[in-house]
Scaffold this motif. Structure first.
Motif, mmCIF file in Angstrom:
data_model
loop_
_atom_site.group_PDB
_atom_site.id
_atom_site.type_symbol
_atom_site.label_atom_id
_atom_site.label_comp_id
_atom_site.label_asym_id
_atom_site.label_seq_id
_atom_site.Cartn_x
_atom_site.Cartn_y
_atom_site.Cartn_z
ATOM 1 N N SER A 36 -3.944 8.980 -6.821
ATOM 2 C CA SER A 36 -5.604 9.038 -7.031
ATOM 3 C C SER A 36 -5.925 8.131 -7.920
ATOM 4 O O SER A 36 -5.153 7.367 -8.426
ATOM 5 C CB SER A 36 -5.870 10.721 -7.623
ATOM 6 O OG SER A 36 -4.913 10.981 -8.649
ATOM 7 N N LEU A 37 -7.291 8.090 -8.147
ATOM 8 C CA LEU A 37 -7.943 7.188 -9.237
ATOM 9 C C LEU A 37 -7.548 7.798 -10.534
ATOM 10 O O LEU A 37 -7.443 6.788 -11.509
ATOM 11 C CB LEU A 37 -9.662 7.273 -8.819
ATOM 12 C CG LEU A 37 -9.877 6.569 -7.482
ATOM 13 C CD1 LEU A 37 -11.533 6.796 -7.547
ATOM 14 C CD2 LEU A 37 -9.429 5.106 -7.280
ATOM 15 N N ASN A 38 -7.515 9.010 -10.856
ATOM 16 C CA ASN A 38 -7.276 9.394 -12.001
ATOM 17 C C ASN A 38 -5.924 8.938 -12.619
ATOM 18 O O ASN A 38 -5.617 8.455 -13.625
ATOM 19 C CB ASN A 38 -7.331 10.678 -12.093
ATOM 20 C CG ASN A 38 -8.740 11.359 -12.072
ATOM 21 O OD1 ASN A 38 -9.695 10.628 -11.987
ATOM 22 N ND2 ASN A 38 -9.101 12.673 -11.594
ATOM 23 N N SER B 117 -1.596 -3.256 -7.544
ATOM 24 C CA SER B 117 -2.910 -2.837 -7.857
ATOM 25 C C SER B 117 -3.357 -2.144 -6.478
ATOM 26 O O SER B 117 -4.722 -1.231 -6.493
ATOM 27 C CB SER B 117 -3.673 -3.924 -8.089
ATOM 28 O OG SER B 117 -3.627 -4.925 -7.253
ATOM 29 N N ARG B 118 -2.848 -2.230 -5.375
ATOM 30 C CA ARG B 118 -3.346 -2.109 -4.018
ATOM 31 C C ARG B 118 -2.667 -0.815 -3.419
ATOM 32 O O ARG B 118 -2.895 -0.224 -2.460
ATOM 33 C CB ARG B 118 -3.334 -3.054 -3.014
ATOM 34 C CG ARG B 118 -4.307 -4.251 -3.183
ATOM 35 C CD ARG B 118 -4.295 -5.185 -2.169
ATOM 36 N NE ARG B 118 -5.182 -6.113 -2.506
ATOM 37 C CZ ARG B 118 -5.432 -7.406 -1.611
ATOM 38 N NH1 ARG B 118 -5.042 -7.242 -0.220
ATOM 39 N NH2 ARG B 118 -6.185 -8.282 -1.948
ATOM 40 N N GLU C 85 -1.430 2.974 -2.406
ATOM 41 C CA GLU C 85 -2.093 3.976 -2.057
ATOM 42 C C GLU C 85 -1.161 5.233 -2.204
ATOM 43 O O GLU C 85 -1.646 6.327 -2.500
ATOM 44 C CB GLU C 85 -2.522 3.777 -0.771
ATOM 45 C CG GLU C 85 -3.880 2.765 -0.699
ATOM 46 C CD GLU C 85 -4.271 2.741 0.736
ATOM 47 O OE1 GLU C 85 -3.609 3.426 1.621
ATOM 48 O OE2 GLU C 85 -5.174 1.775 1.034
ATOM 49 N N GLU D 3 -2.699 2.868 -16.080
ATOM 50 C CA GLU D 3 -3.126 1.604 -16.353
ATOM 51 C C GLU D 3 -3.401 1.710 -18.304
ATOM 52 O O GLU D 3 -3.127 0.700 -18.684
ATOM 53 C CB GLU D 3 -4.334 1.111 -15.582
ATOM 54 C CG GLU D 3 -3.955 0.635 -14.383
ATOM 55 C CD GLU D 3 -5.393 0.112 -13.718
ATOM 56 O OE1 GLU D 3 -6.377 0.315 -14.219
ATOM 57 O OE2 GLU D 3 -5.392 -0.340 -12.425
ATOM 58 N N ARG E 84 -4.123 6.381 -11.272
ATOM 59 C CA ARG E 84 -4.196 4.983 -11.631
ATOM 60 C C ARG E 84 -4.744 4.452 -12.821
ATOM 61 O O ARG E 84 -4.088 3.771 -13.558
ATOM 62 C CB ARG E 84 -4.851 4.286 -10.553
ATOM 63 C CG ARG E 84 -4.947 2.865 -10.559
ATOM 64 C CD ARG E 84 -5.502 1.893 -9.270
ATOM 65 N NE ARG E 84 -4.606 2.255 -8.151
ATOM 66 C CZ ARG E 84 -3.402 1.629 -8.047
ATOM 67 N NH1 ARG E 84 -3.214 0.371 -8.797
ATOM 68 N NH2 ARG E 84 -2.712 1.845 -6.922
ATOM 69 N N SER E 85 -5.819 5.107 -13.119
ATOM 70 C CA SER E 85 -6.532 4.991 -14.511
ATOM 71 C C SER E 85 -5.544 5.357 -15.500
ATOM 72 O O SER E 85 -5.390 4.485 -16.640
ATOM 73 C CB SER E 85 -7.845 5.868 -14.685
ATOM 74 O OG SER E 85 -8.618 5.498 -15.816
ATOM 75 N N LYS F 138 0.842 -1.127 0.035
ATOM 76 C CA LYS F 138 0.009 0.101 0.030
ATOM 77 C C LYS F 138 0.834 1.242 -0.096
ATOM 78 O O LYS F 138 0.478 2.211 -0.549
ATOM 79 C CB LYS F 138 -0.905 0.261 1.129
ATOM 80 C CG LYS F 138 -1.967 -1.092 1.472
ATOM 81 C CD LYS F 138 -2.959 -0.948 2.469
ATOM 82 C CE LYS F 138 -3.738 -2.253 2.427
ATOM 83 N NZ LYS F 138 -4.619 -1.934 3.709
ATOM 84 N N ASN G 132 0.005 10.692 -2.195
ATOM 85 C CA ASN G 132 -1.051 9.534 -2.661
ATOM 86 C C ASN G 132 -1.104 9.290 -3.961
ATOM 87 O O ASN G 132 -1.226 10.310 -4.960
ATOM 88 C CB ASN G 132 -2.396 10.109 -1.978
ATOM 89 C CG ASN G 132 -2.124 10.313 -0.231
ATOM 90 O OD1 ASN G 132 -1.427 9.573 0.140
ATOM 91 N ND2 ASN G 132 -2.967 11.271 0.289
ATOM 92 N N ASN H 175 -9.812 -8.454 -14.203
ATOM 93 C CA ASN H 175 -10.450 -8.196 -12.980
ATOM 94 C C ASN H 175 -10.935 -9.572 -12.441
ATOM 95 O O ASN H 175 -11.009 -9.864 -11.238
ATOM 96 C CB ASN H 175 -11.330 -7.091 -12.980
ATOM 97 C CG ASN H 175 -10.885 -5.774 -13.290
ATOM 98 O OD1 ASN H 175 -9.745 -5.583 -12.863
ATOM 99 N ND2 ASN H 175 -11.532 -4.873 -13.963
#
Length: 462
Positions: free
Chosen positions: A404-406, A393-394, A396, A412, A408-409, A369, A402, A460
């Motif tokens: 962010s989701l953006n 994948s985990r 943080e 990927e 990480r997207s 993390k 940190n 997934n």
């Protein structure tokens, strides 16, 4: 040059006497302007300094110092500089800067007593540093013939009597003081915890930080200890802790440990801090169910780096969640890759240089993390974050920031696009598999975006 640049412990009295005219006090004068006295104290200055970038190695002279623009340098640059400069302080600024002048010098003011700088006085004298050996014929040495600046010095152990008639005259500052506790000293209370009448069998915490301890003894009575703090002492081993089967937290930072012994019976130990010792091999911890292990900054010989014994790492992989191995000259983390359940890893300030190998190894930490790889060679690679986020994948946060989701997207998608460009046949197989249930005449043409969605779904589900 570096010693001349040392600053610290700046002490001064800007105003020797100040009288406040506080309007809330009974003796205030309403005809004069109100004034107050405020006590200001800056706390944790040492902690602030230790959290900043500090020089630690790789010193060399700069051939063309004129080419360096000081204003272009940042506090967090990879390479820092120490400058020796000549500067003039305009007299017109002296009055304005009288309370706290810039560029203070490490000198004694006129008529100052040197006794206020005993440490500086000691460091300016000849000190023993090596080549110690016993003298075969000490009787042949005449102490009165020795000089303070002789090439070879001596340490004498002598028996001497102190005539009673001199006691009164030397009462303020006796010669030959002994390192013993005077009667009714407060430190005696600390020693009393080891006595039978103080109920040691009920104690759960033992805090002995900065007590000058060289060995551990008399702990057999402490059968319920859970936390032991022995930081900043002079310990070479912890052998007498072997009976502490209830011990869960052990703090040993800043000692003289070289070999890890005495841990086999600590079957409840979960938290262990070994920072700033002299340990070159992390071993003999297999019987400890450690969840947190810190081995930061081991003081080793030049060119030597810390190593992890394979059996110990294999034994720790079931419980260990947090590992700090920063500042240890590590070239690789391959020896740590079996720690499958690791959640926090700090390997900052090492010598990690192979990014591909590092990504392969860090991908084994499926539960990771938090990761810190700052101040390594691989940290300069712009693709570092993208590659790590893709395989973890985990994760943080990385290097204290940190994720962010953006972010990480985006990482990927970048990885998927790269894989699509490198292996189109793989994507075609994914696409064909996704439309295999449709009649041939109804199957759409190969589409990258559709194939990526199918691939992510399959990934997934796996």
């Amino acid at each position: 040059m570096i010693e001349h640049g040392i600053r610290g412990g700046l002490c001064q009295v800007s105003h020797r006497y100040a009288e406040a005219n506080n309007k809330y006090m009974s003796n205030s004068n309403s005809n004069e302007e109100s004034s107050y006295i405020i006590y200001l104290d800056a706390n944790n200055l040492y902690g602030q300094s230790m959290s900043m970038y500090l020089p630690y190695g790789g010193f060399q002279w700069v051939k063309n110092p004129e080419s360096i623009n000081i204003f272009d340098l940042e506090d967090e640059d990879e390479v820092g500089y120490i400058f020796e400069i000549d500067i003039s302080y305009p007299k017109e600024l002296h009055h304005n800067h009288n309370d706290l002048p810039f560029l203070p010098e490490s000198i004694l003011p006129p008529q100052a007593k040197y006794a206020n700088n005993l440490y500086g006085q000691s460091m300016s004298m000849y000190l023993p540093y090596g080549g110690f050996q016993w003298v075969k014929n000490p009787e042949s040495i005449n102490i009165f013939d020795l000089e303070d600046e002789d090439e070879v010095g001596y340490i004498f152990e002598i028996d001497i009597s102190y005539p009673k008639e001199l006691h009164h005259n030397h009462n303020d500052l006796p010669f030959l003081p002994e390192s013993i506790l005077p009667p009714q000293a407060k430190y005696e209370y600390l020693l009393s915890i080891f006595k039978d009448d103080c109920h040691p069998h009920l104690k759960t915490h033992l805090i002995l930080d900065r007590k000058g301890i060289k060995g551990i003894g008399l702990l057999q009575q402490f059968c319920k200890l859970r936390v032991v703090d022995l930081r900043n002492n002079y310990l070479f081993s912890i052998g007498n802790l072997s009976n502490q089967t209830s011990l869960t937290h052990l703090y040993l930072q800043g000692n003289e440990l070289r070999v890890l012994t005495g841990f086999r019976t600590l079957v409840s130990l979960e938290v262990l801090y070994l920072d700033f010792n002299k340990i070159d091999v992390i071993e003999n911890l297999g019987s400890c169910p450690l969840k947190i292990l810190s081995v930061k900054g081991q003081i080793l010989q030049v060119g030597q780096m810390i190593a992890f014994e394979p059996f110990t790492i294999k034994s720790l992989q079931k419980h260990l969640k947090v590992l700090n191995a920063s500042r240890n000259r590590l070239l690789s983390i391959k020896q740590l890759s079996s720690l499958k359940h690791l959640e926090e890893l700090d390997v900052s300030c090492n010598e990690l240089c192979d990014l591909r190998e590092f990504i392969d190894n860090v991908s084994e930490f499926s539960s990771l993390k938090k990761l810190n790889v700052a101040n390594n060679r691989i940290a300069k690679d712009p693709s570092l974050v993208k590659n790590i986020v893709t395989v973890c994948s985990r994760l943080e946060s990385i290097n204290g920031k940190n994720i962010s989701l953006n972010m990480r997207s985006w990482c990927e998608n970048m990885a998927v696009n790269k894989q699509y460009a490198e292996d189109k046949s793989f994507w075609k197989e994914c696409f064909d598999e996704s439309v295999s249930c449709l009649p041939t005449s109804y199957r759409p043409p190969m589409n990258k975006d559709f194939a990526k969605k199918v691939y992510k779904k399959i990934k997934n589900e796996d």
